[in-house]
Design a protein around this motif. Structure first.
Motif, PDB file in Angstrom:
ATOM      1  N   UNK A 107       0.926  -1.210  -0.113  1.00 58.94           N
ATOM      2  CA  UNK A 107       0.189  -0.037  -0.077  1.00 58.94           C
ATOM      3  C   UNK A 107       1.007   1.184  -0.039  1.00 58.94           C
ATOM      4  N   UNK A 108       2.115   1.197   0.428  1.00 63.09           N
ATOM      5  CA  UNK A 108       2.861   2.182   0.603  1.00 63.09           C
ATOM      6  C   UNK A 108       2.290   3.505   1.151  1.00 63.09           C
ATOM      7  N   UNK A 109       1.489   3.252   2.094  1.00 63.97           N
ATOM      8  CA  UNK A 109       0.631   4.232   2.799  1.00 63.97           C
ATOM      9  C   UNK A 109      -0.302   5.174   2.079  1.00 63.97           C
ATOM     10  N   UNK A 110      -0.660   4.847   0.777  1.00 59.75           N
ATOM     11  CA  UNK A 110      -1.527   5.567  -0.139  1.00 59.75           C
ATOM     12  C   UNK A 110      -3.119   4.963   0.048  1.00 59.75           C
ATOM     13  N   UNK A 111      -3.900   5.876  -0.094  1.00 62.39           N
ATOM     14  CA  UNK A 111      -5.411   5.471   0.229  1.00 62.39           C
ATOM     15  C   UNK A 111      -6.299   6.334  -0.903  1.00 62.39           C
ATOM     16  N   UNK A 112      -7.187   5.459  -1.139  1.00 64.66           N
ATOM     17  CA  UNK A 112      -8.234   5.661  -2.117  1.00 64.66           C
ATOM     18  C   UNK A 112      -9.362   6.124  -1.516  1.00 64.66           C
ATOM     19  N   UNK A 113      -9.779   7.380  -1.874  1.00 64.84           N
ATOM     20  CA  UNK A 113     -11.216   8.167  -0.977  1.00 64.84           C
ATOM     21  C   UNK A 113     -12.300   8.273  -2.171  1.00 64.84           C
ATOM     22  N   UNK A 114     -13.029   7.443  -1.851  1.00 69.98           N
ATOM     23  CA  UNK A 114     -14.396   7.815  -2.895  1.00 69.98           C
ATOM     24  C   UNK A 114     -15.435   8.345  -2.131  1.00 69.98           C
ATOM     25  N   UNK A 115     -16.010   9.513  -2.606  1.00 67.14           N
ATOM     26  CA  UNK A 115     -17.218  10.236  -2.168  1.00 67.14           C
ATOM     27  C   UNK A 115     -18.468   9.630  -2.649  1.00 67.14           C
ATOM     28  N   UNK A 116     -19.012   8.724  -1.908  1.00 68.47           N
ATOM     29  CA  UNK A 116     -20.289   7.940  -2.511  1.00 68.47           C
ATOM     30  C   UNK A 116     -21.591   8.786  -2.710  1.00 68.47           C
ATOM     31  N   UNK A 117     -21.693   9.838  -1.637  1.00 67.80           N
ATOM     32  CA  UNK A 117     -22.869  10.373  -1.548  1.00 67.80           C
ATOM     33  C   UNK A 117     -22.442  11.937  -0.885  1.00 67.80           C
ATOM     34  N   UNK A 118     -23.025  12.866  -1.747  1.00 67.51           N
ATOM     35  CA  UNK A 118     -22.684  14.205  -0.959  1.00 67.51           C
ATOM     36  C   UNK A 118     -24.036  15.051  -1.444  1.00 67.51           C
ATOM     37  N   UNK A 119     -24.184  15.979  -0.402  1.00 67.49           N
ATOM     38  CA  UNK A 119     -25.257  17.057  -0.660  1.00 67.49           C
ATOM     39  C   UNK A 119     -24.941  18.182  -1.383  1.00 67.49           C
ATOM     40  N   UNK A 120     -25.509  18.703  -2.440  1.00 67.65           N
ATOM     41  CA  UNK A 120     -24.751  19.833  -3.216  1.00 67.65           C
ATOM     42  C   UNK A 120     -25.205  21.225  -2.704  1.00 67.65           C
ATOM     43  N   UNK A 121     -26.248  21.130  -1.599  1.00 63.28           N
ATOM     44  CA  UNK A 121     -26.604  22.221  -0.883  1.00 63.28           C
ATOM     45  C   UNK A 121     -25.551  22.771   0.500  1.00 63.28           C
TER      46      UNK A 121
END
Length: 422
Positions: A107-121
């Protein structure tokens, strides 16, 4: 983005799911277009920035806890949190974070961040929360750190690595008093966990300010001014700002060193004769008083130069000073370790000891030296001799009576010599 990462480049960039890749310090290494749009930032503003700066302060403990789970082997962590957009507004998001392996499986300390849901307001965030967040990761000094509940560095501003001359992420998981930093307190005392300012701040709940010396990456000593903010809300991590004050501390140390040198020189001058470097008359007489008061034996030897006045009159006072310095060197060479030689004033010298035999030996050595053809010293065709008187303390003596006997003995020798010459 490096080709070794197990993320298909085209799929990453074209995905409609806001996604970014971060290192183990929270720094964003890459972000797709969907993430940039969601975050309200340009690629230039997002890549290289710390994702921690976009999180509400009261949500950081949860983020840190999730990262700990990943370190312990969790395949993914999902949590809801608030994200601060580029215009300062906040949106609520649900993100999943997972380790990002390379082709070798590391992994070398790397992370994958996915925004599954977000409120645009935009979400209304309490002003105090935003202020805490801004203060949490915008250092007042050269660098800032955020610490877990045990005081270890959980996240660090990118400038910390530059400040310490260490690799990115090197401080994470360490205390500020980590042994590898070879930390010392301001007085040079080695600093351990008991002296760690973050641990103290967590324990007391109060702000802690201190100066800590650490070893930089190049092996040199640097000094940091460290301020650990008071944790005023339950669950918030400790926040630390630090500044490099090496030049200031070194200047203070140099000033202290010079002050110590000056103090030492002043003390030496107070206890020694300026011209000859022999013990000052006051010190010699004080010792005689102390010994007599304690009823211990004291012997005194007076040495008065013969022919010195002629040198002063004929050759001048500078020549006279040279003679006095030369005589002092001779007397110093003749004195044993138990005898102290001082200058009584003018062309008179005094030696004191608690051993009568040593006083007699010294007096005889001076007489023999003065009896040589060149005398005690030979200066510009002028010979300087000496008259010597010795007195040993008796019951009931005080300083005055003892010195008077030694002085009379010395002048008796001088008168006898004059009579012999006459």
């Amino acid at each position: 983005m490096e080709q070794g990462w197990s993320v298909h480049q085209a799929a990453f960039e074209s995905s409609t799911v806001p996604t970014c890749i971060v290192d183990n310090s929270g720094r964003i290494l890459d972000a797709n277009a969907a993430y940039l749009e969601m975050s309200g930032r340009s690629r230039h503003e997002a890549v290289g920035a710390s994702s921690i700066d976009f999180i509400r302060a009261d949500e950081l403990p949860g983020v840190i806890s999730g990262l700990d789970e990943l370190v312990q082997g969790a395949r993914a962590v999902r949590h809801r949190r608030h994200h601060r957009r580029g215009d300062g507004s906040w949106i609520e998001i649900e993100a999943t974070t997972s380790p990002l392996p390379d082709r070798a499986g590391s992994t070398k300390g790397l992370l994958l961040v996915q925004i599954l849901d977000h409120q645009v307001d935009p979400v209304q965030i309490d002003t105090d929360d935003e202020l805490v967040t801004r203060q949490l990761y915008q250092p007042a000094g050269d660098a800032a750190t955020i610490h877990d509940g045990e005081g270890r560095v959980a996240f660090a501003s990118p400038s910390l690595a530059t400040l310490l001359g260490r690799p990115d992420g090197w401080m994470e998981g360490r205390h500020l008093t980590d042994p590898d930093l070879k930390p010392v307190l301001a007085d040079g005392t080695p600093a351990g966990l008991d002296h760690d300012p973050v641990v103290e701040a967590i324990r007391t709940g109060e702000e802690v300010a201190t100066t800590l010396g650490v070893e930089s990456g190049d092996g040199g000593r640097m000094w940091l001014s460290i301020v650990v903010g008071a944790v005023e809300r339950d669950g918030l991590p400790a926040r630390t700002s630090m500044r490099d004050i090496t030049e200031l501390v070194e200047a203070q140390q140099e000033a202290s060193r010079l002050a110590a040198v000056v103090e030492e020189q002043l003390a030496y001058r107070a206890n020694h004769d300026d011209l000859t470097g022999l013990t000052a008359r006051r010190i010699v007489l004080d010792w005689v008083d102390e010994e007599l008061d304690a009823r211990r034996p004291v012997s005194v030897v007076f040495v008065d130069l013969d022919g010195f006045k002629a040198i002063n009159d004929e050759l001048g006072h500078l020549a006279g000073d040279d003679v006095l310095i030369g005589v002092a060197d001779v007397l110093r060479s003749l004195a044993g370790p138990s005898l102290t030689v001082g200058r009584a004033g003018g062309d008179e010298f005094v030696a004191v000891t608690s051993l009568a035999a040593e006083a007699d030996r010294f007096a005889q050595a001076v007489r023999e030296a003065a009896g040589r053809p060149e005398g005690l010293v030979y200066h510009r065709a002028c010979t300087v001799g000496a008259s010597v008187g010795v007195a040993h303390s008796e019951v009931g003596d005080d300083r005055s009576t003892l010195l008077t006997r030694a002085d009379r003995a010395m002048y008796e020798v001088k008168r006898s010599a004059r009579n012999a010459d006459g």
